[in-house]
Enzyme design. Structure first.
Site, PDB file in Angstrom:
ATOM      1  N   SER A 113      72.389  65.067  32.084  1.00  0.00           N
ATOM      2  CA  SER A 113      73.093  63.914  31.317  1.00  0.00           C
ATOM      3  C   SER A 113      72.909  64.349  29.637  1.00  0.00           C
ATOM      4  O   SER A 113      73.847  64.511  28.906  1.00  0.00           O
ATOM      5  CB  SER A 113      72.705  62.705  31.554  1.00  0.00           C
ATOM      6  OG  SER A 113      72.889  62.473  32.905  1.00  0.00           O
ATOM      7  N   ASN A 138      61.912  61.956  26.806  1.00  0.00           N
ATOM      8  CA  ASN A 138      61.127  60.773  26.705  1.00  0.00           C
ATOM      9  C   ASN A 138      59.676  61.411  27.038  1.00  0.00           C
ATOM     10  O   ASN A 138      59.532  62.257  27.599  1.00  0.00           O
ATOM     11  CB  ASN A 138      61.670  59.838  27.700  1.00  0.00           C
ATOM     12  CG  ASN A 138      62.583  58.722  27.128  1.00  0.00           C
ATOM     13  OD1 ASN A 138      62.497  58.823  25.937  1.00  0.00           O
ATOM     14  ND2 ASN A 138      63.208  58.298  27.863  1.00  0.00           N
ATOM     15  N   LYS A 167      58.023  54.902  20.445  1.00  0.00           N
ATOM     16  CA  LYS A 167      58.764  55.297  21.732  1.00  0.00           C
ATOM     17  C   LYS A 167      57.900  55.096  22.896  1.00  0.00           C
ATOM     18  O   LYS A 167      58.518  54.651  23.939  1.00  0.00           O
ATOM     19  CB  LYS A 167      59.864  56.566  21.246  1.00  0.00           C
ATOM     20  CG  LYS A 167      60.542  56.873  22.353  1.00  0.00           C
ATOM     21  CD  LYS A 167      61.866  56.383  22.160  1.00  0.00           C
ATOM     22  CE  LYS A 167      63.021  56.193  23.252  1.00  0.00           C
ATOM     23  NZ  LYS A 167      63.487  57.673  23.594  1.00  0.00           N
ATOM     24  N   ASN A 197      58.869  52.774  26.052  1.00  0.00           N
ATOM     25  CA  ASN A 197      59.008  53.252  27.253  1.00  0.00           C
ATOM     26  C   ASN A 197      57.774  52.812  28.320  1.00  0.00           C
ATOM     27  O   ASN A 197      58.070  52.348  29.720  1.00  0.00           O
ATOM     28  CB  ASN A 197      59.100  54.812  27.442  1.00  0.00           C
ATOM     29  CG  ASN A 197      60.285  55.412  26.485  1.00  0.00           C
ATOM     30  OD1 ASN A 197      60.207  56.332  26.024  1.00  0.00           O
ATOM     31  ND2 ASN A 197      61.329  54.729  26.854  1.00  0.00           N
ATOM     32  N   ASN A 254      67.296  45.813  31.214  1.00  0.00           N
ATOM     33  CA  ASN A 254      66.293  45.637  29.988  1.00  0.00           C
ATOM     34  C   ASN A 254      66.281  44.312  29.617  1.00  0.00           C
ATOM     35  O   ASN A 254      65.402  43.506  29.104  1.00  0.00           O
ATOM     36  CB  ASN A 254      66.609  46.583  28.661  1.00  0.00           C
ATOM     37  CG  ASN A 254      66.421  47.976  29.215  1.00  0.00           C
ATOM     38  OD1 ASN A 254      66.092  48.174  30.246  1.00  0.00           O
ATOM     39  ND2 ASN A 254      66.990  48.945  28.205  1.00  0.00           N
ATOM     40  N   SER A 304      67.439  50.832  32.496  1.00  0.00           N
ATOM     41  CA  SER A 304      66.247  51.850  31.796  1.00  0.00           C
ATOM     42  C   SER A 304      66.571  53.236  32.656  1.00  0.00           C
ATOM     43  O   SER A 304      66.818  53.057  33.938  1.00  0.00           O
ATOM     44  CB  SER A 304      64.969  51.280  31.668  1.00  0.00           C
ATOM     45  OG  SER A 304      64.403  51.343  33.061  1.00  0.00           O
ATOM     46  N   GLU A 332      59.631  59.694  35.361  1.00  0.00           N
ATOM     47  CA  GLU A 332      58.847  59.922  34.296  1.00  0.00           C
ATOM     48  C   GLU A 332      57.545  59.293  33.960  1.00  0.00           C
ATOM     49  O   GLU A 332      56.964  59.380  33.148  1.00  0.00           O
ATOM     50  CB  GLU A 332      59.859  60.263  33.178  1.00  0.00           C
ATOM     51  CG  GLU A 332      60.842  61.298  33.290  1.00  0.00           C
ATOM     52  CD  GLU A 332      61.662  61.702  32.129  1.00  0.00           C
ATOM     53  OE1 GLU A 332      61.619  62.748  31.460  1.00  0.00           O
ATOM     54  OE2 GLU A 332      62.132  60.601  31.298  1.00  0.00           O
TER      55      GLU A 332
HETATM   56  N1  LIG Z   1      70.282  60.753  29.859  1.00  0.00           N
HETATM   57  C1  LIG Z   1      70.106  59.950  28.622  1.00  0.00           C
HETATM   58  O1  LIG Z   1      70.853  59.096  28.270  1.00  0.00           O
HETATM   59  C2  LIG Z   1      68.531  59.944  27.901  1.00  0.00           C
HETATM   60  C3  LIG Z   1      67.811  60.726  28.276  1.00  0.00           C
HETATM   61  N2  LIG Z   1      66.504  60.968  27.502  1.00  0.00           N
HETATM   62  C4  LIG Z   1      65.537  61.845  28.211  1.00  0.00           C
HETATM   63  O2  LIG Z   1      66.076  63.489  28.209  1.00  0.00           O
HETATM   64  C5  LIG Z   1      65.502  63.869  29.251  1.00  0.00           C
HETATM   65  C6  LIG Z   1      66.401  64.454  30.249  1.00  0.00           C
HETATM   66  O3  LIG Z   1      67.163  63.269  30.819  1.00  0.00           O
HETATM   67  P1  LIG Z   1      68.441  63.243  31.708  1.00  0.00           P
HETATM   68  O4  LIG Z   1      69.437  64.074  30.666  1.00  0.00           O
HETATM   69  O5  LIG Z   1      68.808  62.005  31.867  1.00  0.00           O
HETATM   70  O6  LIG Z   1      68.052  64.115  33.017  1.00  0.00           O
HETATM   71  P2  LIG Z   1      68.898  65.140  34.022  1.00  0.00           P
HETATM   72  O7  LIG Z   1      68.121  64.932  35.099  1.00  0.00           O
HETATM   73  O8  LIG Z   1      70.455  64.320  33.929  1.00  0.00           O
HETATM   74  O9  LIG Z   1      69.048  66.626  33.294  1.00  0.00           O
HETATM   75  C7  LIG Z   1      67.786  67.650  33.376  1.00  0.00           C
HETATM   76  C8  LIG Z   1      68.744  68.501  34.056  1.00  0.00           C
HETATM   77  O10 LIG Z   1      68.037  69.948  33.756  1.00  0.00           O
HETATM   78  C9  LIG Z   1      67.974  70.468  34.876  1.00  0.00           C
HETATM   79  N3  LIG Z   1      66.803  71.446  35.030  1.00  0.00           N
HETATM   80  C10 LIG Z   1      65.812  71.328  35.131  1.00  0.00           C
HETATM   81  N4  LIG Z   1      65.064  72.369  35.167  1.00  0.00           N
HETATM   82  C11 LIG Z   1      65.731  73.371  35.133  1.00  0.00           C
HETATM   83  C12 LIG Z   1      65.794  74.808  34.940  1.00  0.00           C
HETATM   84  N5  LIG Z   1      64.650  75.520  34.940  1.00  0.00           N
HETATM   85  N6  LIG Z   1      66.940  75.570  34.936  1.00  0.00           N
HETATM   86  C13 LIG Z   1      68.024  74.932  34.709  1.00  0.00           C
HETATM   87  N7  LIG Z   1      68.351  73.544  34.948  1.00  0.00           N
HETATM   88  C14 LIG Z   1      67.221  72.772  34.952  1.00  0.00           C
HETATM   89  C15 LIG Z   1      67.899  69.553  36.110  1.00  0.00           C
HETATM   90  O11 LIG Z   1      68.526  69.899  37.158  1.00  0.00           O
HETATM   91  P3  LIG Z   1      67.697  69.454  38.623  1.00  0.00           P
HETATM   92  O12 LIG Z   1      67.841  67.917  38.433  1.00  0.00           O
HETATM   93  O13 LIG Z   1      68.603  70.100  39.732  1.00  0.00           O
HETATM   94  O14 LIG Z   1      66.309  69.840  38.636  1.00  0.00           O
HETATM   95  C16 LIG Z   1      68.730  68.497  35.439  1.00  0.00           C
HETATM   96  O15 LIG Z   1      70.169  68.828  35.823  1.00  0.00           O
HETATM   97  C17 LIG Z   1      64.411  62.849  29.954  1.00  0.00           C
HETATM   98  O16 LIG Z   1      63.236  63.070  29.490  1.00  0.00           O
HETATM   99  C18 LIG Z   1      65.008  61.602  29.371  1.00  0.00           C
HETATM  100  O17 LIG Z   1      64.023  60.479  29.485  1.00  0.00           O
HETATM  101  C19 LIG Z   1      66.519  60.440  26.589  1.00  0.00           C
HETATM  102  C20 LIG Z   1      67.529  59.538  25.773  1.00  0.00           C
HETATM  103  C21 LIG Z   1      68.691  59.335  26.413  1.00  0.00           C
HETATM  104  C1  LIG Z   2      65.019  52.725  25.002  1.00  0.00           C
HETATM  105  C2  LIG Z   2      65.107  52.655  26.516  1.00  0.00           C
HETATM  106  C3  LIG Z   2      64.139  51.656  27.106  1.00  0.00           C
HETATM  107  C4  LIG Z   2      66.348  52.100  26.896  1.00  0.00           C
HETATM  108  O1  LIG Z   2      66.669  51.963  27.998  1.00  0.00           O
HETATM  109  C5  LIG Z   2      64.973  54.364  27.114  1.00  0.00           C
HETATM  110  O2  LIG Z   2      64.471  55.099  26.544  1.00  0.00           O
HETATM  111  C6  LIG Z   2      64.799  54.495  28.525  1.00  0.00           C
HETATM  112  O3  LIG Z   2      65.511  53.714  29.259  1.00  0.00           O
HETATM  113  O4  LIG Z   2      64.474  55.530  28.978  1.00  0.00           O
END
Ligand SMILES: NC(=O)C1=CN([C@@H]2O[C@H](COP(=O)(O)OP(=O)(O)OC[C@H]3O[C@@H](n4cnc5c(N)ncnc54)[C@H](OP(=O)(O)O)[C@@H]3O)[C@@H](O)[C@H]2O)C=CC1
Ligand SMILES: CC(C)(CO)C(=O)C(=O)O
Length: 298
Positions: free
Chosen positions: A10, A97, A177, A181, A195, A246, A259
């Protein structure tokens, strides 16, 4: 800039998609998303709109770029770092995060920048990411202070139209942060509430207690984070994101691993190093880990 985004789920697809408007971007992710991006590009809809054609691969080994942005879930950080170590980068930036940057620093021989993102993203279909909230990326040197590398990366993000702040106080921002969290994600995930439900006094007390403990551990680590600031940060985020589920609650909803280790787990581990007790974080971590274990997720 040549930029690799490692973890095109994402957040990685949103940030990578926005960066691809201006830079040479390679997304590292999974099929069928990667295949669709290669075939017909990546669409960003929702609060932002773009259709871009970044490179996309499933094998992240032996890549080279000016910057690698890490956007895997925190529990995949070690594996991501080991894969990135086979490549050649001038800098690495985490937007995850939880406190993951230390793990990256331990395993990589390049400067690791700390970052936080308050953009909201959801990969709804292969090749399609929805921006659910325009926020801000904040990045800077892991130990604080000025950083020419962070300034260059900040300029690159801003050139691509991403709201970006380069900060010289990342240690405080990362711990604040983490406090948010540790309070909001855990309580909303366990109570299965949005939330905004933490405006309720009892739920808020629990989130405040977790945040206060986190601030105490931060201070033991030499980071100036008053209890009051951690508590106020919870209240501000609850108000600003009242309708959010969240990220941890979304994981629980989807029966996916959370996480918790990089959030409450890190608070507990660091507290132990300083001889501090953090009973609220310990309890919240135990409950979430028990839920994960019962579903075979850990
Ligand atoms: N989504 C959001 O709005 C927000 C997210 N974050 C933080 O960002 C981080 C990512 O979150 P999010 O994007 O939601 O997570 P997702 O699970 O959507 O994205 C991570 C992606 O990375 C892939 N991946 C993992 N390891 C590998 C690898 N070795 N090679 C290729 N692809 C890989 C996963 O595939 P698979 O699942 O198949 O392993 C998955 O598709 C987290 O720490 C989250 O807390 C922070 C702010 C906002
Ligand atoms: C800031 C907050 C709490 C927003 O939902 C967040 O970082 C999360 O959901 O991982």
């Amino acid at each position: 800039m040549d930029i690799v985004v490692f973890g095109a789920g994402s957040l990685g697809s949103l940030v990578g998609g926005l960066l691809a408007r201006t830079h040479e971007v390679t997304l590292v992710g999974r099929d069928p998303h990667v295949g669709r991006v290669r075939e017909s590009g990546l669409r960003v809809t929702g609060e932002l709109d773009a259709h871009v054609h970044p490179d996309a691969v499933t094998d992240g080994r032996n890549l080279a770029a000016d910057l690698a942005v890490v956007t895997v879930k925190s529990f995949d950080t070690a594996a991501a770092a080991d894969t990135l170590a086979t490549g050649d980068f001038d800098a690495v930036l985490s937007l995850q995060n939880g406190l993951t940057e230390e793990l990256l620093t331990d395993r990589l021989d390049v400067p690791v920048l700390a970052g936080t993102a308050t953009y909201g993203a959801r990969l709804t279909d292969p090749g399609h990411v929805v921006c659910t909230g325009v926020g801000e990326v904040v990045l800077g040197a892991l130990d604080g202070g000025p950083s020419p590398v962070a300034e260059r990366v900040g300029d690159a993000f801003r050139d691509a139209g991403i709201e970006t702040l380069v900060a010289d106080d990342m240690p405080r921002r990362r711990w604040e942060k983490l406090a948010v969290n540790a309070g909001i994600n855990t309580v909303t995930a366990l109570a299965r509430v949005e939330n905004g439900a933490l405006a309720d006094a009892d739920a808020a007390d629990l989130a405040h207690a977790a945040a206060r403990e986190t601030a105490r551990v931060a201070r033991a680590e030499g980071v100036r984070l008053p209890n009051r600031a951690a508590r106020d940060a919870i209240d501000t985020v609850v108000e600003q994101t009242a309708k959010n589920r969240s990220s941890m609650l979304q994981d629980v909803d989807a029966e996916k691993r959370t996480e918790v280790d990089a959030i409450s787990g890190v608070v507990v581990d660091r507290a132990e190093r300083h001889g501090l007790d953090v009973p609220t974080n310990r309890t919240l971590a135990s409950l979430l880990r028990a839920w994960e274990a019962a579903r075979g997720l850990r």
